[in-house]
Write an enzyme that holds these catalytic residues in place. Structure first.
Site, short mmCIF file in Angstrom:
data_model
loop_
_atom_site.label_atom_id
_atom_site.label_comp_id
_atom_site.label_asym_id
_atom_site.label_seq_id
_atom_site.Cartn_x
_atom_site.Cartn_y
_atom_site.Cartn_z
N ASP A 190 0.80 -1.22 0.00
CA ASP A 190 0.00 0.00 0.00
C ASP A 190 0.84 1.28 0.00
O ASP A 190 0.30 2.38 0.15
CB ASP A 190 -0.97 0.01 1.19
CG ASP A 190 -0.27 -0.16 2.52
OD1 ASP A 190 0.93 -0.51 2.53
OD2 ASP A 190 -0.90 0.08 3.57
N GLU A 276 12.62 -3.16 12.15
CA GLU A 276 13.63 -2.70 11.19
C GLU A 276 15.01 -2.63 11.84
O GLU A 276 15.99 -3.17 11.30
CB GLU A 276 13.24 -1.34 10.61
CG GLU A 276 11.95 -1.33 9.81
CD GLU A 276 10.67 -1.18 10.62
OE1 GLU A 276 10.76 -1.19 11.88
OE2 GLU A 276 9.60 -1.07 10.03
C1 UGA Z 1 4.23 -0.40 8.90
C2 UGA Z 1 5.49 -0.66 8.10
O1 UGA Z 1 5.48 0.12 6.92
C3 UGA Z 1 5.53 -2.15 7.77
O2 UGA Z 1 6.61 -2.38 6.93
C4 UGA Z 1 5.62 -2.91 9.06
O3 UGA Z 1 5.59 -4.28 8.82
C5 UGA Z 1 4.43 -2.58 9.92
O4 UGA Z 1 4.27 -1.16 10.09
C6 UGA Z 1 4.64 -3.21 11.29
O5 UGA Z 1 5.22 -2.56 12.16
O6 UGA Z 1 4.28 -4.37 11.47
P1 UGA Z 1 1.67 -0.45 8.07
O7 UGA Z 1 1.31 0.41 6.94
O8 UGA Z 1 1.33 0.02 9.44
O9 UGA Z 1 3.20 -0.78 8.03
O10 UGA Z 1 1.13 -1.94 7.87
P2 UGA Z 1 0.37 -2.63 6.68
O11 UGA Z 1 0.58 -1.92 5.42
O12 UGA Z 1 -1.01 -2.91 7.11
O13 UGA Z 1 1.14 -4.03 6.62
C7 UGA Z 1 2.44 -4.19 6.11
C8 UGA Z 1 2.45 -5.26 5.01
O14 UGA Z 1 2.00 -6.50 5.55
C9 UGA Z 1 1.51 -4.93 3.86
O15 UGA Z 1 2.12 -5.29 2.64
C10 UGA Z 1 0.29 -5.78 4.13
O16 UGA Z 1 -0.41 -6.18 2.98
C11 UGA Z 1 0.87 -6.98 4.88
N1 UGA Z 1 -0.06 -7.56 5.87
C12 UGA Z 1 -0.77 -6.77 6.71
C13 UGA Z 1 -0.21 -8.93 5.92
O17 UGA Z 1 0.42 -9.66 5.16
N2 UGA Z 1 -1.08 -9.46 6.86
C14 UGA Z 1 -1.83 -8.68 7.69
O18 UGA Z 1 -2.61 -9.24 8.52
C15 UGA Z 1 -1.66 -7.30 7.62
MN MN Z 2 1.04 0.06 4.90
#
Ligand code: UGA
Ligand code: MN
Length: 332
Positions: A190, A276
């Protein structure tokens, strides 16, 4: 007497002449009608052709003038970018992945590793990857244990995409030859990526870094650089972290992960915000080793955009009324 007088002749001649004139005008106007509809059709055809010509010109322009996609032969010489994307099912998944694939299509020599957080690989993602024409690997692994989010729990309470990134790292280590030149990047589904990000990260020797916009409650957050090196970090949250940056802020040379640190992984046990810094610490790098990108970290090349959750209020109302809602055979 059969003799017709001059007057009588004239009487016949006049209507005949009128009739002939009428026929002539009718004929002419028919001809004009035919002509004008033919003309309209021709004009329409020309317009259509012009449209096609401009589309072709655009395509030609793209392939000839596109900095990012110069020539395929030249591209084959470049180190490969392994772009790891965790993804999970929600209403905006296809939209996010389509937008990302449209970006990645402009990048030469890129291998997209998409890891679904799902018990099975879905046809939605499979079809999307196929249609994109990108070089891709489609994997899946469901988030396990403590990281599984409870119903109605806020999303930030648990790390996201951890098991999926580790699954991709494992795939890279098993499937890529050691001699291969490449760069590994964790690119969430995203975020918004500037095309310059790819040419910048491609030359990563150890670890490269740049700021990320719209993250950590700031306009941007990340390294402050000088002379190609990181001087300090700009962050509002937990500045005591050794590398206080977002996952989108760095790329790692492939060899560092396959040869020098073959067990380095994203550790799900660390506290919030430490994914990270912990990962980079496992790579045994110092701040001085980091290569500053994006004109000494002065340029924003990636935005931590977050897609708004889709509003399904009316669908729910319809269902409560026992009505089917929108056609479920249409894949959104
Ligand atoms: C932020 C950071 O940008 C992420 O790189 C980091 O993993 C995350 O926080 C964290 O601290 O865990 P954020 O935008 O808050 O990311 O999180 P998402 O975009 O919802 O998720 C990160 C990635 O994991 C996305 O590519 C999403 O598709 C994936 N994801 C999310 C899953 O594979 N499973 C889930 O249940 C939720
Ligand atoms: Mn995100």
């Amino acid at each position: 007497m059969g003799h017709i007088s001059w007057f009588q002749k004239k009487l016949i001649f006049v209507p005949v002449l009128l009739f002939l004139t009428l026929i002539f005008f009718l004929y002419k106007s028919c001809q004009n009608d035919g002509k004008s509809s033919l003309l309209a059709q021709t004009r329409e055809d020309i317009r259509e052709l012009n449209l096609q010509i401009s589309k072709l010109k655009e395509l030609q322009g793209l392939t000839i003038n596109n900095n990012y996609n110069n020539s395929y032969n030249a591209a084959a010489q470049l180190p490969t970018i392994y772009f790891i994307t965790p993804t999970y099912s929600r209403y905006t998944q296809q939209a996010d992945l389509i937008r990302l694939s449209n970006t990645l299509k402009h990048v030469p020599q890129l291998h997209w590793i998409v890891v679904e957080d799902a018990p099975q690989r879905t046809s939605l993602v499979e079809n999307l990857l196929k249609a994109s024409g990108l070089l891709s690997t489609h994997l899946n692994t469901e988030t396990q244990g403590k990281l599984v989010r409870k119903k109605n729990e806020q999303r930030w309470k648990r790390h996201r995409g951890v098991d999926q990134r580790n699954h991709a790292l494992a795939w890279i280590r098993t499937n890529l030859g050691r001699e291969r030149e490449g760069v590994v990047y964790f690119g969430d589904d995203d975020n918004t990526y500037h095309l310059d990000l790819f040419s910048e990260m491609r030359t990563t020797k150890i670890v490269s870094m740049w700021p990320v916009a719209l993250v950590g409650g700031l306009r941007f957050e990340g390294p402050i650089c000088e002379g190609g090196r990181v001087r300090e970090f700009f962050t509002a949250w937990m500045p005591e972290r050794q590398f206080p940056v977002d996952m989108a802020a760095f790329a790692v040379n492939l060899n560092l992960l396959t040869q020098h640190h073959p067990t380095a992984a994203i550790n799900p046990e660390v506290a919030r915000g430490f994914l990270e810094t912990d990962f980079l610490q496992q790579l045994k790098i110092n701040v001085e080793d980091i290569e500053a990108k994006g004109n000494d970290c002065s340029k924003i090349l990636v935005w931590h955009t977050q897609t708004a959750k889709a509003n399904m209020k009316e669908e729910e109302k319809l269902r409560q009324k026992g009505l089917p809602g929108s056609d479920l055979t249409v894949i959104v």
